[in-house]
Design a protein around this motif. Structure first.
Motif, mmCIF file in Angstrom:
data_model
loop_
_atom_site.group_PDB
_atom_site.id
_atom_site.type_symbol
_atom_site.label_atom_id
_atom_site.label_comp_id
_atom_site.label_asym_id
_atom_site.label_seq_id
_atom_site.Cartn_x
_atom_site.Cartn_y
_atom_site.Cartn_z
ATOM 1 N N GLY A 179 18.905 -10.622 39.560
ATOM 2 C CA GLY A 179 20.096 -9.812 40.267
ATOM 3 C C GLY A 179 20.198 -10.410 41.661
ATOM 4 N N SER A 180 21.016 -9.759 42.382
ATOM 5 C CA SER A 180 21.225 -10.100 43.701
ATOM 6 C C SER A 180 20.856 -9.018 44.827
ATOM 7 C CB SER A 180 22.786 -10.209 44.041
ATOM 8 O OG SER A 180 23.243 -11.276 43.132
ATOM 9 N N PRO A 181 20.246 -9.234 45.952
ATOM 10 C CA PRO A 181 19.673 -8.358 46.781
ATOM 11 C C PRO A 181 20.933 -8.242 47.473
ATOM 12 C CG PRO A 181 19.251 -10.614 47.618
ATOM 13 C CD PRO A 181 20.068 -10.927 46.191
ATOM 14 N N ILE A 188 11.684 -12.253 51.402
ATOM 15 C CA ILE A 188 11.502 -13.687 51.795
ATOM 16 C C ILE A 188 12.549 -14.513 51.188
ATOM 17 C CG2 ILE A 188 9.875 -15.513 51.613
ATOM 18 C CD1 ILE A 188 7.674 -13.360 51.678
ATOM 19 N N GLU A 189 13.267 -15.432 51.811
ATOM 20 C CA GLU A 189 14.031 -16.246 51.242
ATOM 21 C C GLU A 189 13.603 -17.571 51.107
ATOM 22 O OE1 GLU A 189 18.199 -15.786 52.043
ATOM 23 O OE2 GLU A 189 17.805 -14.447 53.667
ATOM 24 N N ALA A 190 13.926 -18.328 50.213
ATOM 25 C CA ALA A 190 13.523 -19.671 49.940
ATOM 26 C C ALA A 190 14.676 -20.645 50.174
ATOM 27 C CB ALA A 190 12.818 -19.883 48.292
ATOM 28 N N ARG A 191 14.493 -21.606 50.652
ATOM 29 C CA ARG A 191 15.622 -22.651 50.768
ATOM 30 C C ARG A 191 15.483 -23.819 49.583
ATOM 31 N NH1 ARG A 191 14.818 -25.489 56.224
ATOM 32 N NH2 ARG A 191 16.598 -26.535 55.924
ATOM 33 N N SER A 204 11.079 -22.073 26.922
ATOM 34 C CA SER A 204 10.179 -21.020 27.254
ATOM 35 C C SER A 204 10.844 -19.726 27.204
ATOM 36 C CB SER A 204 9.764 -21.181 28.584
ATOM 37 O OG SER A 204 10.613 -21.068 29.815
ATOM 38 N N THR A 205 10.234 -18.479 27.323
ATOM 39 C CA THR A 205 10.943 -17.064 27.297
ATOM 40 C C THR A 205 11.311 -16.927 28.730
ATOM 41 O OG1 THR A 205 9.341 -16.237 25.727
ATOM 42 C CG2 THR A 205 10.724 -14.733 26.714
ATOM 43 N N GLY A 206 10.410 -17.349 29.917
ATOM 44 C CA GLY A 206 10.958 -16.980 31.263
ATOM 45 C C GLY A 206 10.313 -17.896 32.301
ATOM 46 N N SER A 207 10.371 -17.600 33.380
ATOM 47 C CA SER A 207 9.681 -18.473 34.353
ATOM 48 C C SER A 207 9.481 -17.636 35.805
ATOM 49 C CB SER A 207 10.272 -19.639 34.509
ATOM 50 O OG SER A 207 11.238 -19.636 35.201
ATOM 51 N N GLY A 208 8.506 -17.611 36.506
ATOM 52 C CA GLY A 208 8.147 -17.150 37.711
ATOM 53 C C GLY A 208 7.524 -17.977 38.732
ATOM 54 N N TYR A 232 20.168 -14.822 45.231
ATOM 55 C CA TYR A 232 19.626 -14.287 43.921
ATOM 56 C C TYR A 232 18.131 -13.908 44.132
ATOM 57 C CZ TYR A 232 23.905 -15.674 41.802
ATOM 58 O OH TYR A 232 25.171 -15.929 41.434
ATOM 59 N N ILE A 233 17.651 -12.844 43.223
ATOM 60 C CA ILE A 233 16.286 -12.533 43.162
ATOM 61 C C ILE A 233 15.649 -13.094 41.997
ATOM 62 C CG2 ILE A 233 14.799 -10.673 43.319
ATOM 63 C CD1 ILE A 233 16.726 -8.859 44.630
ATOM 64 N N TYR A 234 14.451 -13.590 42.427
ATOM 65 C CA TYR A 234 13.545 -14.284 41.243
ATOM 66 C C TYR A 234 12.257 -13.760 41.324
ATOM 67 C CZ TYR A 234 17.369 -17.698 40.372
ATOM 68 O OH TYR A 234 18.364 -18.281 40.136
ATOM 69 N N PRO A 235 11.748 -13.621 39.820
ATOM 70 C CA PRO A 235 10.453 -12.873 40.113
ATOM 71 C C PRO A 235 8.902 -13.949 40.321
ATOM 72 C CG PRO A 235 11.019 -13.437 37.968
ATOM 73 C CD PRO A 235 12.216 -13.768 38.743
#
Length: 734
Positions: A179-181, A188-191, A204-208, A232-235
Motif C-alpha cells: 500500500g501507500s504510506p 525509512i525511505e529507499a532511493r 515466485s509467490t512474493g518477495s521481501g 509505496y510500502i514494501y515488506p
C-alpha cells in the motif's frame, strides 16, 4: 567567611535542578539526532546485558515453525564454490518440495541472469559455422534461470531484494506493494533497489527486502518490517514469508499522530500485532546465539537425506553461515551470527506475536517520569549525610534496574535506562560533593563556635544534626554553675605571677575535665571563677542532675588538688559552688568585635548569688530549689528559705549530700532529725527546735547550719513576729 560559605551552600541547592535539566535536554537533543548519540550507545550496552540475562533464565526452545537450509562450509566443499548454478538451486527447491516445506524464503538476491555457454571460445574451432548456430540456439532454449523459475512455481516461494537508501539504481522488478504510506510518515525511505530477475519474480509467490541496518556500534538489534520505495510500502523478507505462510495478501498498518507526523505503531498479521517504532522497525527478540532453529546443511538436502514430508508445515529460510560468503552479522549474543537466522527470528516472532517494543509514547512518558524522579531525588538526597546518600543511591539504582528489567520481562516493553541512571547519579554526585563540603564547613563552623565551650562528644553529637545548632539566641531551661576559690585575693597576694599561673593551671585542668565529662558547657573563666551550664547547645533532660554531680566531683577534685598543692609549696584552696536552674537566654552574645557563647537572665544571676552565699551558710555547694527538684538521684539538705539582695521573691536553697544509693543509714537519720528541727523552727516551736539542733551540733560540730539556726532562734524569741511570718531570710549583701 563561614557565613559566606553557608549562603553559597544554600543557593547551591538549586544547582542540581538546573544541572539535571541540562542533562535531560541534552539527552532529548541527542536522541533526536540519531543512534550515534552517546546515551544511546550506553543504552545498547544495558539492552544487550538485559537480553542476555533474560535468555539465561528462559527455556530457549528451538523455533517450531521455522527451519534454516544452510549453505555452510561443508555444502560449499561438497557442491562447489558459490555462486551455485541456478540449476543446483532449482534442485534444492525440488528437494524442499519433496520434503513438503510450506514456504521457502531465499535470503539471497537473484538479480543477474545466468548465461549458458555450451562451446567455450577456445573450442569454437572444432565446429562448423552451421553447427555453432545450432548450438547457440540450443543454449538460448536451455536457460538455467528458466529451470529455477519452473521449480519456484511448484511451491510457495519468497525471494529477496536489496533496498538502497544512498543510491538510486533500480534493477529487476519488485513485487506488489503493501500500500501507500500517509504523506507525513517517517518510515525509512529507499532511493533505489536491486531485485530479482523478472522471470524469477513472476514465478515466485512474493518477495521481501533483506536489507538490515545495524546500530551505531555495528550490532543488529532491530530491523525494519516495512520500508517506503517510490511512495509505496514494501515488506521485509520475514514479513513477506510469514504473509505467504499464513496465506495473507494484505496486512493492516496502524499509524498514529505524533506531533506533526504520523508514526507507524503496529502491523497486524495475527491476533497479536507486531509493535513497531515510528520508523517501522521491530526489536529482534533474540533468545540465544546461533542455534535457535533447526539447521539443515544444503548438501544433505541435495543428497536426499531428508525423508518425504519431514518439513511439512515448516517455513524454510535458505541462507548461509559460511564465513566466506560475508553474510555474518553482529548481534547482542555473538559477533558472527548468520544473517539468515535474523530473518528466521523475526519470522518466528511474527507468527507468535511476541515482540518486545519501545512504545511510540515512550519519549513523553520517560520525560514525565524523569521529572518526577528528579523531584523525589532532590527530596531524598537534600540535607542527608554522605553515608545515607550512598545507601539511598544504591537502593534507587537497584530499584530502577529491577523495575526496568521486570517491565521488559513481563510486558516486553523496552525503555531506555541510561539517561535515568545518569540523572540519578548526577543528583547523587552533586549532593554527595556538596554534602561533604557542607559537613566540612559545618564541622569547621561548629568546632570553631563550640570547641572551647563543650566536650568533644558534644561536637560529634552536634555534627549528626548540625542544622539544629547555631549561635542564634534562644530561651530555654538550663542549669548554671558558678565556682569560686575562697579568699583568692589573699592567696594571689602571697604568690608570684608564675606561681599563681601554675596554681590556676593545676586547678582549672581537672575542673574543666570534670565539667566536660558530665556534658557541661564552659561559659567562661574570670580570674579564679569558673562558669558553666548544662542543657545547651545539646539538649539534655538530665541537666539538673549532671550539674549537681559535677559540683560534687569538683569538690572532691579540689580536696585532692589541695593536697598536691601543699606538696608543691603552694597554699591550700577551697571552693564554693552555686547552682541554679531556670529559663535563661543562651547564644552568641556580645559586640561585633567580640562575642561569646554564654547565658544571661535572672536565673543566671541567682546562681551567682547562691555561690556567694556558700560562705554564709558554711556549705561547699548551694543549689536552687528547681535544681534540687530535678536531681532525683541525689539527696539534699535544706539550707534556708531566702531572698537575695535586690529580689523580693524567696526561694529554697539546698546543700547536696550525695547520691541516695551511697548514703548510710546514720546520715539519713541525721537528715531526718534536721528537717524535723526546721519544721519546728517554722512552726515557732523554738525550744524543741533549739534542743534538737543542739543535739545535732554535738554530733556534727563542723556543720555551720546548726549554729546558724540556733542563733536565729535566740534572736526571734525576743521579737514579736507577725502572723504571716514565713521564715524567709533576706540577705542585704551579695
Amino acid at each position: 567567611m563561614e557565613d559566606t560559605d553557608i549562603k553559597l551552600l544554600a543557593y547551591s541547592k538549586h544547582i542540581p535542578v538546573v544541572l539535571v535539566a541540562l542533562i535531560m535536554m541534552f539527552w532529548q537533543l541527542t536522541t533526536q539526532v540519531g543512534d550515534r548519540s552517546f546515551l544511546n550507545r550506553l543504552d545498547y550496552i544495558f539492552y544487550d546485558w538485559r537480553l542476555q540475562l533474560d535468555a539465561y533464565f528462559s527455556s530457549n526452545e528451538p523455533g517450531k515453525d521455522v527451519v534454516i537450509i544452510d549453505i555452510d562450509e561443508a555444502s560449499i566443499l561438497k557442491e562447489g564454490r558459490w555462486p551455485w548454478s541456478r540449476i543446483k538451486i532449482a534442485a534444492l527447491v525440488e528437494r524442499l518440495r519433496e520434503a513438503e516445506a510450506t514456504v521457502v524464503a531465499f535470503d539471497m538476491v537473484l538479480s543477474e541472469a545466468e548465461s549458458v555457454n555450451l562451446v567455450p571460445q577456445y573450442d569454437r574451432g572444432l565446429f562448423t559455422p552451421e553447427e555453432l548456430v545450432i548450438l547457440e540456439r540450443a543454449a538460448k532454449s536451455w536457460r538455467a534461470d528458466d529451470i529455477l523459475a519452473e521449480q519456484l512455481t511448484t511451491l510457495d516461494s519468497v525471494l529477496g531484494f536489496f533496498l538502497h537508501t544512498e543510491i538510486s539504481v533500480q534493477t529487476g522488478i519488485l513485487s506488489e506493494p503493501l500500500g501507500s504510506p500517509p504523506p507525513d510518515h517517517v518510515l525509512i525511505e529507499a532511493r533505489g533497489y536491486t531485485a530479482s530477475l523478472p522471470d524469477l519474480e513472476q514465478a515466485s509467490t512474493g518477495s521481501g527486502f533483506v536489507t538490515t541496518f545495524p546500530d551505531a556500534d555495528g550490532v543488529i538489534r532491530r530491523t525494519p518490517l516495512v520500508m517506503a520505495v517510490n511512495e509505496y510500502i514494501y515488506p521485509s523478507l520475514s514479513l513477506a514469508a510469514v504473509m505467504t505462510y499464513l496465506l495473507i495478501d494484505e496486512v493492516e498498518q496502524d499509524f498514529v499522530q505524533v506531533g506533526e507526523v504520523k508514526a507507524l505503531s503496529q502491523i497486524r498479521l495475527t491476533d497479536e500485532p507486531a509493535k513497531t517504532d515510528a520508523l517501522g522497525r521491530v526489536l529482534i527478540p533474540y533468545q540465544m546465539g546461533r542455534g535457535q532453529f533447526r539447521y539443515i546443511s544444503a548438501w544433505r538436502l541435495l543428497a536426499g537425506d531428508l525423508a518425504p514430508g519431514e518439513l511439512s508445515g515448516k517455513l524454510a529460510f535458505v541462507g548461509t553461515s559460511a564465513i566466506g560468503l560475508a553474510d555474518l552479522v553482529s548481534t547482542p549474543f555473538e559477533t558472527s551470527f548468520p544473517g539468515v537466522e535474523v530473518h528466521a527470528v523475526v519470522a518466528q516472532s511474527l507468527l507468535s506475536g511476541e515482540f518486545p517494543y519501545r512504545p511510540v509514547w515512550e519519549p513523553g512518558a520517560l520525560l514525565v517520569f524523569q521529572c518526577v524522579l528528579l523531584i523525589l531525588l532532590i527530596l531524598l538526597f537534600s540535607g542527608r549525610r554522605p553515608v545515607v546518600m550512598v545507601v539511598s543511591a544504591l537502593i534507587v539504582t537497584l530499584v530502577l534496574v529491577g523495575a526496568n528489567t521486570m517491565i521488559w520481562s513481563q510486558w516486553h516493553l523496552e525503555f531506555p535506562l541510561v539517561s535515568t541512571l545518569m540523572i540519578t547519579q548526577g543528583v547523587f554526585g552533586w549532593y554527595l560533593v556538596t554534602g561533604f563540603i557542607r559537613e566540612y564547613t559545618t564541622e569547621r563552623r561548629l568546632r570553631g563556635m563550640f570547641a572551647q565551650y563543650v566536650p568533644p562528644e558534644h561536637i560529634s553529637h552536634m555534627l549528626d544534626n548540625p542544622e539544629q545548632y547555631s549561635m542564634e539566641g534562644e530561651s530555654k531551661e538550663l542549669t548554671v554553675l558558678f565556682s569560686d576559690i575562697r579568699s583568692f585575693t589573699t592567696i594571689s597576694e602571697q604568690l608570684s605571677a608564675s606561681q599563681l599561673k601554675k596554681l590556676l593551671n593545676i586547678y582549672f585542668t581537672p575542673i574543666t575535665e570534670a565539667i566536660f565529662q558530665n556534658d557541661g558547657t564552659i561559659d567562661k573563666y574570670v580570674g579564679d571563677m569558673v562558669m558553666a551550664f548544662w542543657g545547651a547547645p545539646v539538649a539534655d533532660p538530665l541537666h539538673h542532675e549532671k550539674a549537681v554531680m559535677t559540683a560534687i566531683q569538683m569538690q572532691a577534685i579540689t580536696r585532692k588538688i589541695s593536697t598536691d598543692l601543699t606538696k608543691e609549696g603552694l597554699p591550700h584552696i577551697r571552693i564554693g559552688i552555686g547552682l541554679n536552674t531556670g529559663i535563661m537566654n543562651v547564644g552568641d552574645m556580645g559586640s561585633e568585635y567580640r562575642k561569646a557563647y554564654t547565658v544571661l537572665g535572672d536565673a543566671v544571676n541567682l546562681g551567682s548569688r547562691l555561690e556567694g552565699l556558700t560562705k554564709f551558710y558554711g556549705v561547699d555547694i548551694l543549689v536552687g530549689e528547681d535544681t534540687a527538684r530535678g536531681a532525683e538521684s541525689i539527696t539534699f539538705r535544706f539550707c534556708d528559705r531566702l531572698a537575695v539582695k535586690g529580689k523580693d521573691e524567696a526561694i529554697n536553697a539546698y546543700e547536696p549530700i550525695g547520691e541516695k544509693a551511697q548514703l548510710t543509714q546514720t546520715i539519713l537519720e541525721r537528715l531526718e532529725r534536721y528537717h524535723e528541727a526546721i519544721r519546728l523552727y517554722r512552726d515557732r516551736q523554738w525550744q524543741q527546735a533549739d534542743e534538737l539542733l543542739l543535739t545535732l551540733q554535738l554530733e556534727e560540730p563542723d556543720c555551720r547550719l546548726y549554729q546558724l539556726y540556733r542563733e536565729r532562734i535566740g534572736e526571734l524569741r525576743e521579737r514579736s513576729l507577725p502572723d504571716d511570718w514565713d521564715g524567709v531570710y533576706r540577705h542585704t549583701t551579695k
